[in-house]
Motif scaffolding. Sequence first.
Motif, PDB file in Angstrom:
ATOM      1  N   VAL A  70       0.846  -1.197   0.000  1.00  0.00           N
ATOM      2  CA  VAL A  70       0.000   0.000   0.000  1.00  0.00           C
ATOM      3  C   VAL A  70       0.882   1.248   0.000  1.00  0.00           C
ATOM      4  O   VAL A  70       1.840   1.348   0.767  1.00  0.00           O
ATOM      5  N   THR A  92       5.362   9.469   1.617  1.00  0.00           N
ATOM      6  CA  THR A  92       6.480  10.266   2.154  1.00  0.00           C
ATOM      7  C   THR A  92       7.550   9.415   2.830  1.00  0.00           C
ATOM      8  O   THR A  92       8.681   9.871   3.001  1.00  0.00           O
ATOM      9  N   ASP A  93       7.202   8.216   3.207  1.00  0.00           N
ATOM     10  CA  ASP A  93       8.247   7.274   3.623  1.00  0.00           C
ATOM     11  C   ASP A  93       8.711   6.440   2.437  1.00  0.00           C
ATOM     12  O   ASP A  93       9.909   6.273   2.213  1.00  0.00           O
TER      13      ASP A  93
HETATM   14  C1  LIG Z   1      10.927  15.550   5.084  1.00  0.00           C
HETATM   15  C2  LIG Z   1      10.257  14.506   5.922  1.00  0.00           C
HETATM   16  C3  LIG Z   1      10.077  14.745   7.266  1.00  0.00           C
HETATM   17  C4  LIG Z   1       9.450  13.788   8.062  1.00  0.00           C
HETATM   18  N1  LIG Z   1       9.274  14.079   9.381  1.00  0.00           N
HETATM   19  C5  LIG Z   1       8.657  13.180  10.177  1.00  0.00           C
HETATM   20  C6  LIG Z   1       8.454  13.459  11.548  1.00  0.00           C
HETATM   21  O1  LIG Z   1       8.804  14.531  12.043  1.00  0.00           O
HETATM   22  N2  LIG Z   1       7.866  12.510  12.322  1.00  0.00           N
HETATM   23  C7  LIG Z   1       7.448  11.310  11.804  1.00  0.00           C
HETATM   24  O2  LIG Z   1       6.920  10.506  12.545  1.00  0.00           O
HETATM   25  N3  LIG Z   1       7.636  11.035  10.500  1.00  0.00           N
HETATM   26  C8  LIG Z   1       8.213  11.921   9.676  1.00  0.00           C
HETATM   27  N4  LIG Z   1       8.404  11.632   8.345  1.00  0.00           N
HETATM   28  C9  LIG Z   1       8.010  10.309   7.847  1.00  0.00           C
HETATM   29  C10 LIG Z   1       6.635  10.247   7.166  1.00  0.00           C
HETATM   30  O3  LIG Z   1       6.242  11.487   6.657  1.00  0.00           O
HETATM   31  C11 LIG Z   1       5.549   9.745   8.109  1.00  0.00           C
HETATM   32  O4  LIG Z   1       5.899   8.482   8.613  1.00  0.00           O
HETATM   33  C12 LIG Z   1       4.174   9.672   7.432  1.00  0.00           C
HETATM   34  O5  LIG Z   1       3.181   9.567   8.404  1.00  0.00           O
HETATM   35  C13 LIG Z   1       4.054   8.517   6.443  1.00  0.00           C
HETATM   36  O6  LIG Z   1       2.796   8.579   5.826  1.00  0.00           O
HETATM   37  P1  LIG Z   1       2.585   8.300   4.271  1.00  0.00           P
HETATM   38  O7  LIG Z   1       1.125   8.332   4.038  1.00  0.00           O
HETATM   39  O8  LIG Z   1       3.374   9.219   3.460  1.00  0.00           O
HETATM   40  O9  LIG Z   1       3.165   6.822   4.188  1.00  0.00           O
HETATM   41  P2  LIG Z   1       3.688   5.970   2.953  1.00  0.00           P
HETATM   42  O10 LIG Z   1       5.073   6.360   2.606  1.00  0.00           O
HETATM   43  O11 LIG Z   1       2.685   5.971   1.876  1.00  0.00           O
HETATM   44  O12 LIG Z   1       3.702   4.548   3.637  1.00  0.00           O
HETATM   45  C14 LIG Z   1       4.540   4.243   4.722  1.00  0.00           C
HETATM   46  C15 LIG Z   1       4.413   2.770   5.084  1.00  0.00           C
HETATM   47  O13 LIG Z   1       3.104   2.491   5.568  1.00  0.00           O
HETATM   48  C16 LIG Z   1       2.469   1.529   4.773  1.00  0.00           C
HETATM   49  N5  LIG Z   1       1.069   1.947   4.657  1.00  0.00           N
HETATM   50  C17 LIG Z   1       0.612   3.175   4.328  1.00  0.00           C
HETATM   51  N6  LIG Z   1      -0.717   3.191   4.372  1.00  0.00           N
HETATM   52  C18 LIG Z   1      -1.101   1.964   4.731  1.00  0.00           C
HETATM   53  C19 LIG Z   1      -2.358   1.348   4.923  1.00  0.00           C
HETATM   54  N7  LIG Z   1      -3.496   2.037   4.785  1.00  0.00           N
HETATM   55  N8  LIG Z   1      -2.406   0.062   5.285  1.00  0.00           N
HETATM   56  C20 LIG Z   1      -1.263  -0.655   5.459  1.00  0.00           C
HETATM   57  N9  LIG Z   1      -0.059  -0.138   5.286  1.00  0.00           N
HETATM   58  C21 LIG Z   1       0.022   1.152   4.920  1.00  0.00           C
HETATM   59  C22 LIG Z   1       3.190   1.554   3.462  1.00  0.00           C
HETATM   60  O14 LIG Z   1       3.078   0.343   2.778  1.00  0.00           O
HETATM   61  C23 LIG Z   1       4.600   1.838   3.895  1.00  0.00           C
HETATM   62  O15 LIG Z   1       5.219   0.687   4.369  1.00  0.00           O
HETATM   63  C24 LIG Z   1       9.009  12.562   7.508  1.00  0.00           C
HETATM   64  C25 LIG Z   1       9.203  12.323   6.160  1.00  0.00           C
HETATM   65  C26 LIG Z   1       9.817  13.280   5.365  1.00  0.00           C
HETATM   66  C27 LIG Z   1       9.995  12.990   3.914  1.00  0.00           C
END
Ligand SMILES: Cc1cc2nc3c(=O)[nH]c(=O)nc-3n(C[C@H](O)[C@H](O)[C@H](O)COP(=O)(O)OP(=O)(O)OC[C@H]3O[C@@H](n4cnc5c(N)ncnc54)[C@H](O)[C@@H]3O)c2cc1C
Lengths: 279, 699
Positions: A24, A29-30
């Motif tokens: 998924v 962003t990760d």
């Molecule tokens: C510049 C930058 C700064 C950041 N700062 C922080 C911070 O301060 N604190 C922090 O905690 N994080 C931070 N992050 C990390 C990230 O933004 C967070 O972890 C964010 O919440 C990930 O959400 P996403 O929707 O982008 O995940 P994605 O990248 O889309 O997914 C992340 C993971 O979760 C899984 N996943 C996503 N949705 C689901 C679902 N519905 N069901 C099952 N699995 C799923 C994906 O398969 C993947 O393994 C940062 C990232 C960046 C690039």
Amino acid sequence: MVKHIIPDTLSEALKYLYQGDFQVFAGGTDLMVQNRSWSETSIEFTKNMLYCFNLQELKGITAIDGRIEIGAMTPLETIMNHPDVPSLLSEAIGEMASPAIRHIATLAGNIGNASPAGDSLPVLILYDAWVELRNMAGFRMILLKDLIIGPRKTVMHPEEMIVKIVIPKHRFDFERFVKVGGRKADAISKVSFAGAVDIEDGKIADLRLTFGAVGKTVVRNETVEGAWIGMTISELKNGIWRLIDMYDPLILPIDDQRSNKHYRKTVAINLLRDFVDQL
Amino acid sequence: MQKDISISVNKIDNYEKISGCAKYVNDVQIEGALYAKTFRSPIISGEIVSITVPKLPDGYFAVDYRDVPGKNGVKIIKDDMPIFAEKILRYFGEPILLIVGPQKSVVQSLINKIILETKLIEPIYDESNIAINYHYEKGNPQNAFSSANRIFEYTYQTGYQEQAYIEPQGMIGYSEGDKITLIGSIQCPYYVKNAVLLALGCSSEQVRIIQPAVGGAFGGKEEFPSLMGCQLAVAINKIHKPIRLIYEREEDIEVTTKRHPAIIRMKAAVDSDNSLVAISSDIRLDGGAYLGLSNVVLSRAMIATTGAYTIPNVDCSGIVYLTNTVPNGAFRGFGAPQIFYAVEMFLNHIAKDLGIDPLDFKMKHLAKQGDLTSTSGTFRDPILMNDLIKRALEISDYRRKSQKYKLENQLRGMGISLFFHGCGFTGSGEATIIKAQVKLHKDEQDNVDILIAAVDMGQGVRTTMSKIVAHTLGIPMDKVRFPYPDTDFVPDSGPTVASRTTMIVGGLVAKAAQKMHDRWQNGVADTVIEQYVQPDYIVWDEATFHGDAYPAYSWGVNIVDVSVDKVTNQVTLEEAWSVYDLGKAIDDLVIKGQAEGGITQGFAYGYLENMEVKNGKVRQKNMTDYIIPTALDTTKITTELIDNPHAGGPYGAKGAGELTLIGGAPAVAMAIENAIFRRVHNIPVTPESIMELIEYGNR
Ligand SMILES: Cc1cc2nc3c(=O)[nH]c(=O)nc-3n(C[C@H](O)[C@H](O)[C@H](O)COP(=O)(O)OP(=O)(O)OC[C@H]3O[C@@H](n4cnc5c(N)ncnc54)[C@H](O)[C@@H]3O)c2cc1C
């Protein structure tokens, strides 16, 4: 070649997941960072990707029957600004990443990523949040603290996905979240802490304490918390050293490029002590 | 009456930068350009036994040292760094060869398939490989020490600092017949040109260097682009196709030059009336794997070993030692941030040991006009440090706040630093090495072109130079043009470094403009060329470090108020104040930009930016782990200037670019020291180190 699928409905998404080799993608962003490649070349995904950001069914926040349900594809920014969302969670999100990232990143992604430094996790676990997982056959509810079992490890099955995060509605008498990053914004946590207390008739009715980035998963221990129920705040204050002793063996941080064990551990304990001091 | 030149105008590149239409190197599109990627040493120290490059598909090439037609050495000072490694690998990430071809994905997969066999050599990280060893004296330090009332001795350490320019290193080039043109994100077009000439062994007309918009440099694009330029030129010379070589952020952080970590031992002799009679210092810079500019960085540090003070007897030694780590190089301040940090802390510590007020102690020793410099030259211009300090104390309420915080004991502290920066190249470098030339050209429509090699990397040179010309000629700004430097059209006005651009190059531009003004005829084309002539009073002996190291000095005072969190030991900058003497501002806002950016970078060097190289590898190799300040980490900064025009600079201007960084680290480190009541010796003073100091440090 990996496949890239953008489903329109949840049932379509679940059908793909059923094949067992899709991952998924929520805000990405990760995932985009973890799979980065030379700019202008396609990103180096090793698994088939299921882009779920169009699933309207998974967007939105509802407050029903004493709980808040947050759709898995709801952006952090929307969650942060929602009036029904617990204030500590809004606060934690406000300290995550930067406005641009919060605009597309999701809470489900923060959970799915299962980083020891995920900032929403100590708060969600403090609130006893549940996660609703779905697959083609149905759904199951699991406590968030049981879902994440190690760095980047969850008990989710490959054909399951998070559809909702469910938070029991509760207002604590006193609560606090502290994130300790390398700078004042846009930094990964070195340590984080969340604490909450309810007081009834001068006695502690509920005490919850969580620590982030100081172990393989968020540190929370209900036995330790329970030991203080029924005591007064001044008994808690007087027992601070005992409380610290109880957490000492549970807080096991590491040395890395962002900080060191000693700092992480000391600050975690300082945050605990400060929380109790402020009561 | 002409209006004051300092009154700010709209920066001429504001529109192109804000609208996004400025063209940086990666925006330059050339039909059919191939992509190059560097295959790098996967080991820290060793010898190449064999390299097996996979069979290359049609249109793909490998370029290595055997393709270098001239010298396989990058012209910096000693040309000791190879363009491509031949046999010995001296650091992790050292370039071995380029793979070049039309598709990035194929280039990448070819790189991944290269098999390299190596023999490891025990890496060196200590001081055993000394490359440079300098020493000088002033007065009679031996006597002074032997008859001293008290002797103090402390050691200070500074860490790495990464320039973290927003635009990574990059270059694109093409050939026409036997001529090669490179367009690059660079600070010094002629450095690149001269390096390429040596690499190709060709004649001057065969190499052309063009500078597009540059997204920051901070010294990081002083000598490093010469390496990339040589590699790219060699590749183009072999393949005869346009090629681009653009770094990714992590590659950039891992392999490009950084600020030299330093260990500085300081010893002082103090007589019975608490006067500093002698200082002895030992400055040790980690040069990384190759010498590069390290000896010049060392010189600048050594020359400033007495800080902003006059001390009659000096004994200064310095070394550069080479290690199996990424080469260190130019960075805004160029040795000065390290030494001023050490000197400022040292005087502060001596005063505390003596039980006297550190600021009074420092002010008692301030250099004055007519005094001998550390290298027995003369401070010729008036020195207004007393006025600068007085004003800084006023606007910051320093004395009252320092006292108050001390009594309150609430982890709050004030810090102050006093410093200078020598403007221009060290010693007679301008006359013997650079020999700057500038050119102004007026066309028949009376538009004036400024033809110089000075690079605007965001610091505002295009604006200030245009202003100097418009002002001197009495014509509107829009009649003056400053095309991006192109070595086919601009003379060598020298590199854009060493806080020399406004004072030296701008001075020549002003002179040329004055000449043009004096013979101005409407509608008639005219060209004026102006050449640098060293003032005859400058006498410098490089071998003995004797004489006038710089033609002029800019001065500054920084004050900062910080608080330290008692729970997390994190530092918050509460407010900052600066007063500078940089001669005369050519543009107030441009200076404000330099001042706020410089001090922010300087503070961050002191408490925030942390880089470690562990077992030969950079640990913080991306912008997630290498922490630089965000807007929220900065604070309210008040900057004031006191004019003190220098006769050699245009409208009296001296250098400003580096000065504004130098005082940040000592001010913030001292403020933290005062807040936590513990002696600070090493920077950066991170929360981790504050915790250690609170637990084990000396008061
Ligand atoms: C510049 C930058 C700064 C950041 N700062 C922080 C911070 O301060 N604190 C922090 O905690 N994080 C931070 N992050 C990390 C990230 O933004 C967070 O972890 C964010 O919440 C990930 O959400 P996403 O929707 O982008 O995940 P994605 O990248 O889309 O997914 C992340 C993971 O979760 C899984 N996943 C996503 N949705 C689901 C679902 N519905 N069901 C099952 N699995 C799923 C994906 O398969 C993947 O393994 C940062 C990232 C960046 C690039």
